[in-house]
Structures are given as C-alpha cells and as structure tokens.
Scaffold this motif. Structure first.
Motif, PDB file in Angstrom:
ATOM      1  N   THR A   1       0.857  -1.187   0.000  1.00 21.82           N
ATOM      2  CA  THR A   1       0.000   0.000   0.000  1.00 21.82           C
ATOM      3  C   THR A   1       0.889   1.230   0.000  1.00 21.82           C
ATOM      4  O   THR A   1       1.655   1.440   0.941  1.00 21.82           O
ATOM      5  N   SER A   2       0.801   2.022  -1.039  1.00 22.76           N
ATOM      6  CA  SER A   2       1.566   3.271  -1.087  1.00 22.76           C
ATOM      7  C   SER A   2       0.821   4.383  -0.365  1.00 22.76           C
ATOM      8  O   SER A   2       1.400   5.121   0.435  1.00 22.76           O
ATOM      9  N   ILE A   3      -0.468   4.507  -0.649  1.00 20.97           N
ATOM     10  CA  ILE A   3      -1.304   5.548  -0.056  1.00 20.97           C
ATOM     11  C   ILE A   3      -2.633   4.920   0.362  1.00 20.97           C
ATOM     12  O   ILE A   3      -3.280   4.250  -0.451  1.00 20.97           O
ATOM     13  N   ARG A   4      -3.031   5.134   1.610  1.00 22.49           N
ATOM     14  CA  ARG A   4      -4.345   4.692   2.057  1.00 22.49           C
ATOM     15  C   ARG A   4      -5.147   5.906   2.486  1.00 22.49           C
ATOM     16  O   ARG A   4      -4.807   6.582   3.454  1.00 22.49           O
ATOM     17  N   LEU A   5      -6.213   6.188   1.741  1.00 19.60           N
ATOM     18  CA  LEU A   5      -7.125   7.272   2.089  1.00 19.60           C
ATOM     19  C   LEU A   5      -8.156   6.753   3.090  1.00 19.60           C
ATOM     20  O   LEU A   5      -8.724   5.669   2.887  1.00 19.60           O
ATOM     21  N   LEU A   6      -8.420   7.536   4.144  1.00 19.68           N
ATOM     22  CA  LEU A   6      -9.385   7.071   5.132  1.00 19.68           C
ATOM     23  C   LEU A   6      -9.911   8.215   5.981  1.00 19.68           C
ATOM     24  O   LEU A   6      -9.359   9.310   5.993  1.00 19.68           O
ATOM     25  N   TYR A   7     -11.015   7.950   6.658  1.00 22.72           N
ATOM     26  CA  TYR A   7     -11.495   8.791   7.758  1.00 22.72           C
ATOM     27  C   TYR A   7     -11.475   7.909   9.004  1.00 22.72           C
ATOM     28  O   TYR A   7     -11.357   6.671   8.892  1.00 22.72           O
ATOM     29  N   PRO A   8     -11.546   8.480  10.209  1.00 24.59           N
ATOM     30  CA  PRO A   8     -11.316   7.685  11.419  1.00 24.59           C
ATOM     31  C   PRO A   8     -12.165   6.431  11.533  1.00 24.59           C
ATOM     32  O   PRO A   8     -11.662   5.350  11.854  1.00 24.59           O
ATOM     33  N   GLU A   9     -13.478   6.544  11.265  1.00 33.80           N
ATOM     34  CA  GLU A   9     -14.351   5.387  11.412  1.00 33.80           C
ATOM     35  C   GLU A   9     -14.056   4.296  10.384  1.00 33.80           C
ATOM     36  O   GLU A   9     -14.481   3.147  10.548  1.00 33.80           O
ATOM     37  N   GLY A  10     -13.355   4.646   9.319  1.00 38.26           N
ATOM     38  CA  GLY A  10     -13.037   3.665   8.282  1.00 38.26           C
ATOM     39  C   GLY A  10     -11.633   3.112   8.365  1.00 38.26           C
ATOM     40  O   GLY A  10     -11.255   2.258   7.561  1.00 38.26           O
TER      41      GLY A  10
ATOM     42  N   TYR B   1      -1.361  -2.022   8.474  1.00 37.50           N
ATOM     43  CA  TYR B   1      -0.547  -0.842   8.195  1.00 37.50           C
ATOM     44  C   TYR B   1       0.877  -1.208   7.777  1.00 37.50           C
ATOM     45  O   TYR B   1       1.692  -0.321   7.496  1.00 37.50           O
ATOM     46  N   LEU B   2       1.188  -2.515   7.743  1.00 38.87           N
ATOM     47  CA  LEU B   2       2.498  -2.938   7.278  1.00 38.87           C
ATOM     48  C   LEU B   2       2.638  -2.622   5.786  1.00 38.87           C
ATOM     49  O   LEU B   2       1.668  -2.673   5.030  1.00 38.87           O
ATOM     50  N   HIS B   3       3.843  -2.312   5.375  1.00 41.39           N
ATOM     51  CA  HIS B   3       4.128  -2.020   3.958  1.00 41.39           C
ATOM     52  C   HIS B   3       3.261  -0.878   3.440  1.00 41.39           C
ATOM     53  O   HIS B   3       2.816  -0.884   2.287  1.00 41.39           O
ATOM     54  N   THR B   4       2.989   0.105   4.315  1.00 42.44           N
ATOM     55  CA  THR B   4       2.216   1.290   3.944  1.00 42.44           C
ATOM     56  C   THR B   4       3.110   2.513   3.977  1.00 42.44           C
ATOM     57  O   THR B   4       3.759   2.777   4.988  1.00 42.44           O
ATOM     58  N   SER B   5       3.146   3.264   2.885  1.00 47.68           N
ATOM     59  CA  SER B   5       4.004   4.454   2.808  1.00 47.68           C
ATOM     60  C   SER B   5       3.332   5.682   3.400  1.00 47.68           C
ATOM     61  O   SER B   5       3.950   6.438   4.147  1.00 47.68           O
ATOM     62  N   LEU B   6       2.055   5.911   3.058  1.00 41.97           N
ATOM     63  CA  LEU B   6       1.348   7.103   3.522  1.00 41.97           C
ATOM     64  C   LEU B   6      -0.051   6.747   4.005  1.00 41.97           C
ATOM     65  O   LEU B   6      -0.780   5.991   3.345  1.00 41.97           O
ATOM     66  N   LEU B   7      -0.428   7.321   5.132  1.00 41.34           N
ATOM     67  CA  LEU B   7      -1.797   7.259   5.630  1.00 41.34           C
ATOM     68  C   LEU B   7      -2.361   8.673   5.501  1.00 41.34           C
ATOM     69  O   LEU B   7      -1.861   9.607   6.124  1.00 41.34           O
ATOM     70  N   VAL B   8      -3.389   8.831   4.675  1.00 34.28           N
ATOM     71  CA  VAL B   8      -3.898  10.161   4.326  1.00 34.28           C
ATOM     72  C   VAL B   8      -5.307  10.335   4.881  1.00 34.28           C
ATOM     73  O   VAL B   8      -6.241   9.626   4.488  1.00 34.28           O
ATOM     74  N   LEU B   9      -5.458  11.282   5.800  1.00 35.93           N
ATOM     75  CA  LEU B   9      -6.768  11.565   6.382  1.00 35.93           C
ATOM     76  C   LEU B   9      -7.630  12.373   5.424  1.00 35.93           C
ATOM     77  O   LEU B   9      -7.181  13.381   4.867  1.00 35.93           O
ATOM     78  N   VAL B  10      -8.871  11.935   5.254  1.00 32.93           N
ATOM     79  CA  VAL B  10      -9.878  12.706   4.535  1.00 32.93           C
ATOM     80  C   VAL B  10     -10.836  13.242   5.598  1.00 32.93           C
ATOM     81  O   VAL B  10     -11.681  12.503   6.107  1.00 32.93           O
ATOM     82  N   PRO B  11     -10.702  14.516   5.984  1.00 30.30           N
ATOM     83  CA  PRO B  11     -11.505  15.031   7.110  1.00 30.30           C
ATOM     84  C   PRO B  11     -12.957  15.290   6.731  1.00 30.30           C
ATOM     85  O   PRO B  11     -13.249  16.141   5.899  1.00 30.30           O
ATOM     86  N   PHE B  12     -13.862  14.544   7.356  1.00 23.26           N
ATOM     87  CA  PHE B  12     -15.290  14.751   7.154  1.00 23.26           C
ATOM     88  C   PHE B  12     -15.888  15.657   8.223  1.00 23.26           C
ATOM     89  O   PHE B  12     -17.013  16.121   8.083  1.00 23.26           O
ATOM     90  N   LYS B  13     -15.146  15.883   9.303  1.00 23.91           N
ATOM     91  CA  LYS B  13     -15.581  16.754  10.400  1.00 23.91           C
ATOM     92  C   LYS B  13     -14.342  17.216  11.150  1.00 23.91           C
ATOM     93  O   LYS B  13     -13.264  16.614  11.032  1.00 23.91           O
ATOM     94  N   SER B  14     -14.488  18.275  11.931  1.00 26.93           N
ATOM     95  CA  SER B  14     -13.350  18.823  12.666  1.00 26.93           C
ATOM     96  C   SER B  14     -12.729  17.796  13.602  1.00 26.93           C
ATOM     97  O   SER B  14     -11.506  17.750  13.776  1.00 26.93           O
ATOM     98  N   LEU B  15     -13.564  16.954  14.197  1.00 24.24           N
ATOM     99  CA  LEU B  15     -13.075  15.957  15.137  1.00 24.24           C
ATOM    100  C   LEU B  15     -12.096  14.989  14.491  1.00 24.24           C
ATOM    101  O   LEU B  15     -11.220  14.428  15.165  1.00 24.24           O
ATOM    102  N   ASP B  16     -12.212  14.782  13.177  1.00 26.12           N
ATOM    103  CA  ASP B  16     -11.300  13.878  12.490  1.00 26.12           C
ATOM    104  C   ASP B  16      -9.860  14.388  12.560  1.00 26.12           C
ATOM    105  O   ASP B  16      -8.911  13.599  12.637  1.00 26.12           O
TER     106      ASP B  16
END
Length: 377
Positions: free
Chosen positions: A207-216, A224-239
C-alpha cells in the motif's frame, strides 16, 4: 336538549334507544386511540423501524440465495490478466492520463489540484467539511503541526514516469488473481479498511497511499504494514483531532470517542512522517464534476474511490483502476471482495450518487484517461 348532550348508555333525558354496550365500548376505544399521542407515537416508531428493517435486513443478513463469487469465465479472466500484463510491459508515457482529460465532459476542473495540505499554506476555506475546512482552522493548524513532512515521500517520487493503480473494494476483485500485477505498480492507492492481509492473491500486498477517515481506518495493526502514507480525509473537525492524537500516540478523551459513529483505532504503528491530510479541494472539485452527471440539486459528496482516482491523476502519469464498479442490477452480488455484504446495501445509502460516479468513470475509461483492470465499470 337531547342534541346538546352526549349519547350514553344511561342517559335519562334521551328518548332514543341507548347505544349498545359493545358499540359504546368501541366508540370509546376509538376516541382513546386518536387522542392518545403517546400511543400514536409508539405505533409510528414501530412502523418506521419495520420499514427500515424491510429495506436493510435483506441486504445485511445471510440468505439462501448464493452470493456472487466470480461470474467471469476462465477466458474472461485470462483476457483481463493479459490486458493488465500488456499495460505493465508497455512503456510508461509521461503525463498521459492528464493529457487525455480534455476528452472527458466537465473534467477540466480536475487539472492541477493540490493533493496534501501543508502547514502555513492551508485555507482560507469557504465550505465546511468534507468539501472544505471552514470552522476547523485552529484544529487543522494543530494537526498540521504534528506532521513532519509534506508531499510525496522519496520512495514514491523517485521514478520519472509513475504508474498508479487505485484498488477499490468491489466484489469484482474477488477471484481476479490480479495481486501480482497490482504489486508491480509504482503507487498503489487503497481506501479505508479494505484489507490486504489474507487477500494478497487478488488485491496485492503493498500500500503506497491509504485514504481514510477515522471510522473507516483498519482496526488491526498488521494492515498498516508495507504502507508508505496514511492520508486523512476530514469529514468533520473531530477527524483532525483524531489524527493529532494518533500521530502523538495519545489516547482520545472519552468525550471525543462519543462523537464517532463507530469504534475508531487509536494506535497506528506508523511514524509521523507517514501521515498526510488530503486537500479538500480534491473532494470539492470531484463533487463539482459529478454534479454535471446527475440531476440532483444538492452538492454531491463523492466516494473515497472517486477521490482516489482524482488524486492519482495529480501524482501519476498513467492511472489504472481495479475493483471498481457497482452491479446494481444484481442486488445479491458481492459488494466487497473481502466480505459477503450484498450489492443491495448500496440502494439504502443516500450520501453518494454511485450512478453518477459510474457514468463519470466510464467516460474516463472511454477517453483513455484511466484503465479498468477488472472490467466492471
């Protein structure tokens, strides 16, 4: 005088025949029913829950109807694998996908979109999350201060011509045997908790890039092994607050946890340099394009899959998709490659317009902007 009095079984001034006891009882019951707000409310709730159950239960509970596993014939699978192999063996063409965007209706908004937010360069925002970050500026500032790097990391930015594959969660990926092909791409993009562990044969192992929000976000650390980037997609301020807590390896407060609609992971085994925040312009512009493919008057919130495809256009020269496509004509077919949830579940969601996204992606494939490795778009 009689007309001004209520009829009753024991009315001494009434010359007419009295109501029969059974009739009086039924009349009283009817009046009690219609004047009892509590009783009406209770029945309404029961009926509403019954309607929702009729819609949702068939999609989520097991059924005697066999689930789709892979309707493709061996010859079809072989043709898709040969097509994928030919793309990998061919010469990488620099700037190819973006150069074809002009052939896609309404896609002119998708050129030159910033991908990740950087400290000191974010905002101002006119829209609220997830299409902007209006009202979340201070929380964003705190989250960005926790991140030590921005942009693509060196290992993803070294090639002069980059091939991307966006791996969707679609059931069509099940049984595809595309895993070895997927692992050969320069950048592999995944979404939310779509697993790798145990599904390497079909979905690949990196996994080079994983797009996600907290609940997902995946709850299991090995995803998360072999993952280069974890990219948050903010759906709310709390994220954004969640991201800062995860990067700092600090637990969320009990009050914060109450506002997530499902359990969220609090311990991600990645260092701060592996985290990014997606620029909301990606989602906003993708939604604007999708608006032209639908008649809905409100602003559309695209799926993470559509956003990932647009992100790929910004960082890669050639873009392919795998595991994309909603077979809404067959509600009993497999929705995801990693579970038995059925396609009918998509009919109950109201956030995304998957039909508009399908039209958009088909236009992208037709124009040669992207390649469809699993042939379901």
């Amino acid at each position: 005088m009689v007309a001004q009095k209520k009829l009753s079984v024991t009315d001494p001034e009434d010359d007419s025949e009295p109501l029969l006891p059974a009739q009086a009882s039924r009349s009283g019951e009817a009046r009690d029913f219609f004047i009892s707000r509590e009783r009406n409310l209770s029945i309404s709730v029961v009926l509403l829950l019954g309607c929702f159950s009729a819609l949702l239960v068939p999609a989520y509970l097991p059924s005697d109807t066999p689930l789709w596993t892979n309707d493709s014939t061996p010859s079809t699978n072989k043709a898709l694998l040969n097509h994928s192999a030919a793309l990998l063996e061919g010469e990488c063409r620099r700037g190819w996908s973006r150069s074809r965007l002009g052939e896609v209706p309404y896609a002119d908004r998708l050129n030159e979109v910033g991908v990740f937010l950087e400290s000191g360069k974010a905002g101002p925002w006119e829209l609220y999350p997830p299409l902007g970050l209006q009202g979340a500026e201070q929380t964003l500032k705190g989250a960005l201060s926790m991140l030590t790097e921005s942009g693509l990391p060196a290992q993803l930015n070294s090639s002069t011509c980059r091939r991307c594959v966006v791996v969707g969660s679609g059931g069509v990926l099940h049984g595809s045997h595309l895993g070895a092909h997927i692992d050969q791409y320069d950048i592999i993009i995944r979404m939310n908790n779509a697993p790798v562990f145990g599904f390497e044969r079909d979905a690949g192992s990196r996994t080079s890039i994983r797009l996600l929000y907290p609940e997902g976000a995946p709850l299991l650390g090995h995803e998360y092994l072999h993952t280069s980037l974890l990219v948050l997609v903010p759906f709310k301020s709390l994220d954004l607050y969640w991201l800062a807590s995860v990067v700092a390896h600090k637990p969320l407060s009990w009050w914060s946890r109450l506002w997530f609609w499902r359990e969220v992971v609090e311990n991600v085994p990645l260092p701060p340099e592996n985290f990014r925040i997606l620029n909301p312009d990606i989602m906003h512009r993708t939604g604007q394009v999708l608006q032209d493919y639908t008649r809905q008057p409100h602003t559309l919130v695209p799926t993470l899959g559509a956003c990932a495809a647009v992100l790929a256009l910004q960082v890669c020269d050639q873009v392919s998709l795998a595991g994309f496509g909603y077979d809404l004509q067959h509600p009993a077919s497999r929705l995801h490659y990693y579970e038995t949830l059925r396609m009918g579940a998509m009919e109950t969601q109201v956030v995304h317009d998957v039909r508009a996204e399908t039209q958009f992606l088909r236009q992208m494939v037709k124009a040669g902007v992207i390649n469809d490795l699993t042939g379901a778009i």
